[in-house]
Design a protein around this motif. Structure first.
Motif, PDB file in Angstrom:
ATOM      1  N   SER A 124       0.815  -1.219   0.000  1.00  0.00           N
ATOM      2  CA  SER A 124       0.000   0.000   0.000  1.00  0.00           C
ATOM      3  C   SER A 124       0.850   1.271   0.000  1.00  0.00           C
ATOM      4  CB  SER A 124      -0.935   0.006   1.211  1.00  0.00           C
ATOM      5  OG  SER A 124      -0.191  -0.089   2.421  1.00  0.00           O
ATOM      6  N   ARG A 125       2.003   1.220  -0.660  1.00  0.00           N
ATOM      7  CA  ARG A 125       2.871   2.394  -0.695  1.00  0.00           C
ATOM      8  C   ARG A 125       2.176   3.559  -1.385  1.00  0.00           C
ATOM      9  NH1 ARG A 125       8.030   0.881  -3.760  1.00  0.00           N
ATOM     10  NH2 ARG A 125       6.467  -0.272  -4.939  1.00  0.00           N
ATOM     11  N   SER A 126       2.310   4.751  -0.794  1.00  0.00           N
ATOM     12  CA  SER A 126       1.746   5.948  -1.402  1.00  0.00           C
ATOM     13  C   SER A 126       2.641   6.394  -2.561  1.00  0.00           C
ATOM     14  CB  SER A 126       1.663   7.075  -0.366  1.00  0.00           C
ATOM     15  OG  SER A 126       2.966   7.508   0.000  1.00  0.00           O
ATOM     16  N   GLU A 129       5.900   7.719  -1.290  1.00  0.00           N
ATOM     17  CA  GLU A 129       6.892   6.689  -0.984  1.00  0.00           C
ATOM     18  C   GLU A 129       7.536   6.143  -2.258  1.00  0.00           C
ATOM     19  OE1 GLU A 129       5.570   4.222   2.864  1.00  0.00           O
ATOM     20  OE2 GLU A 129       3.898   4.629   1.519  1.00  0.00           O
ATOM     21  N   GLN A 130       6.745   5.993  -3.298  1.00  0.00           N
ATOM     22  CA  GLN A 130       7.308   5.532  -4.569  1.00  0.00           C
ATOM     23  C   GLN A 130       8.329   6.529  -5.108  1.00  0.00           C
ATOM     24  OE1 GLN A 130       4.263   4.156  -7.444  1.00  0.00           O
ATOM     25  NE2 GLN A 130       2.839   4.113  -5.726  1.00  0.00           N
ATOM     26  N   GLU A 133      11.498   6.406  -3.034  1.00  0.00           N
ATOM     27  CA  GLU A 133      12.277   5.204  -3.339  1.00  0.00           C
ATOM     28  C   GLU A 133      13.160   5.410  -4.571  1.00  0.00           C
ATOM     29  OE1 GLU A 133      11.567   0.540  -4.654  1.00  0.00           O
ATOM     30  OE2 GLU A 133       9.874   1.786  -4.020  1.00  0.00           O
ATOM     31  N   HIS A 205      11.786   2.912   5.905  1.00  0.00           N
ATOM     32  CA  HIS A 205      10.455   3.480   5.694  1.00  0.00           C
ATOM     33  C   HIS A 205      10.624   4.901   5.153  1.00  0.00           C
ATOM     34  CE1 HIS A 205       7.796   0.499   7.673  1.00  0.00           C
ATOM     35  NE2 HIS A 205       8.845   0.260   8.432  1.00  0.00           N
ATOM     36  N   HIS A 206      10.370   5.081   3.868  1.00  0.00           N
ATOM     37  CA  HIS A 206      10.464   6.419   3.296  1.00  0.00           C
ATOM     38  C   HIS A 206       9.280   7.273   3.758  1.00  0.00           C
ATOM     39  CE1 HIS A 206      13.965   5.723   0.922  1.00  0.00           C
ATOM     40  NE2 HIS A 206      13.412   4.776   0.182  1.00  0.00           N
ATOM     41  N   ARG A 207       9.419   8.588   3.611  1.00  0.00           N
ATOM     42  CA  ARG A 207       8.334   9.497   3.973  1.00  0.00           C
ATOM     43  C   ARG A 207       7.107   9.190   3.129  1.00  0.00           C
ATOM     44  NH1 ARG A 207      11.748   9.651   7.146  1.00  0.00           N
ATOM     45  NH2 ARG A 207      12.705  11.455   8.162  1.00  0.00           N
ATOM     46  N   SER A 208       5.932   9.281   3.747  1.00  0.00           N
ATOM     47  CA  SER A 208       4.700   8.890   3.061  1.00  0.00           C
ATOM     48  C   SER A 208       3.772  10.056   2.771  1.00  0.00           C
ATOM     49  CB  SER A 208       3.947   7.843   3.900  1.00  0.00           C
ATOM     50  OG  SER A 208       3.625   8.379   5.178  1.00  0.00           O
ATOM     51  N   THR A 209       4.118  11.268   3.236  1.00  0.00           N
ATOM     52  CA  THR A 209       3.268  12.440   3.007  1.00  0.00           C
ATOM     53  C   THR A 209       4.078  13.542   2.336  1.00  0.00           C
ATOM     54  OG1 THR A 209       3.773  13.470   5.145  1.00  0.00           O
ATOM     55  CG2 THR A 209       1.943  11.879   5.089  1.00  0.00           C
ATOM     56  N   TYR A 277       0.660   8.001 -10.372  1.00  0.00           N
ATOM     57  CA  TYR A 277       2.016   8.459 -10.050  1.00  0.00           C
ATOM     58  C   TYR A 277       2.498   9.495 -11.061  1.00  0.00           C
ATOM     59  CZ  TYR A 277       6.996   8.600  -9.211  1.00  0.00           C
ATOM     60  OH  TYR A 277       8.268   9.050  -8.961  1.00  0.00           O
TER      61      TYR A 277
END
Length: 292
Positions: A124-126, A129-130, A133, A205-209, A277
């Motif tokens: 469920s990566r946002s 986050e993509q 990455e 865990h990359h930033r998600s927001t 994306y």
């Protein structure tokens, strides 16, 4: 060389959501438990991190000075091992991490060892986050090809205790860039080298927001400015004020392109010809622009 004893230092601030999983990944390492210790350095959290860490089989320490550099110094100075490994509370070292790090220290000329930092894979990566990455500078280590000297990010790094003692540990004046500065000082002061261990993998865990991404990239940009101020003028250092100004000018020049691309992709998305994306990518690039 006999299998070395390793201390793992994890600084944490408001990491209640990730600290337990991080510690579990360290407890499950393919490394002799009697040759490993885990030190969590609590840095003034307000979200229950300390209470969670206190229930885990680790040494829980507290840093009176805020910031990752002071916390890491508290950790390695309180540790007992000849090799000190560092990771972060939002990281999950893979099972062979410590063994891969330790193997490189058979070479006495090696003062520090690190490995790949990859995105934590979950379904469920946002889109944020993509993007992180694919563009994260945490993935950019390449021995001998960076702006000055090879470096190690403390999401995945280790050093001999003797090297840390020689250079005095992390520079506590630095709020960011302290890990790169440490690696460079180890090179310059010890005459030893760093080693890249491809098998020593850490998931991050990359930033998600958008807000988290913007804060992270502002921090990266500020770290560059600090390092430029400290190392400019040294032989072999290539980042000059002119280069930084050129990059800033380039970002301003790119603004119309970001806007135009965003409009075009929005239309294509509405027509079903663009992915989510791709639709948001211009905005993401703009959010990350302080350090690109």
């Amino acid at each position: 060389m006999k299998t070395p004893r390793i201390s793992v230092v994890v600084p944490v601030y408001n990491g209640a959501q990730t600290i337990e999983a991080c510690v579990r990944s360290l407890l499950e390492q393919d490394y002799p438990p009697e040759l490993r210790e885990i030190l969590i350095v609590e840095n003034g959290s307000t979200d229950g991190t300390a209470e969670i860490a206190a229930q885990l089989p680790v040494r829980l320490l507290r840093s009176t000075l805020r910031g990752p550099a002071p916390a890491r110094n508290v950790g390695w100075r309180a540790s007992t091992a000849e090799i000190i490994a560092f990771t972060d509370a939002d990281c999950l070292p893979e099972r062979g991490w410590l063994r891969s790090l330790a193997a490189a220290y058979v070479d006495e000329a090696v003062a520090g060892v690190g490995g790949p930092i990859v995105a934590y894979a979950h379904p469920s990566r946002s889109v944020v986050e993509q993007f992180a990455e694919m563009h994260s500078p945490l993935n950019s280590y390449s021995e001998g090809s960076r702006v000055y000297l090879p470096d190690l990010y403390t999401a995945n790094a280790s050093y001999r205790r003797a090297a840390l003692e020689r250079v005095g540990g992390f520079d506590q004046r630095l709020v960011t860039g302290d890990d790169v500065d440490l690696a460079w000082r180890v090179h310059l002061c010890t005459g030893c080298r760093l080693h890249w261990a491809p098998g020593a993998v850490v998931q991050h865990h990359h930033r998600s927001t958008y807000a988290g991404l913007a804060r992270q990239y502002r921090q990266y940009g500020f770290g560059e400015v600090l390092l430029d101020t400290m190392y400019r003028g040294r032989q072999g250092y290539t980042r000059t004020p002119a280069r930084q100004l050129w990059r800033i000018a380039g970002q301003f020049a790119a603004l119309p392109r970001y806007v135009a691309s965003s409009i075009v992709r929005q239309v294509r998305y509405a027509l079903g010809r663009e992915s989510e994306y791709r639709r948001l990518e211009p905005r993401l690039c703009l959010t990350a622009s302080p350090s690109t």
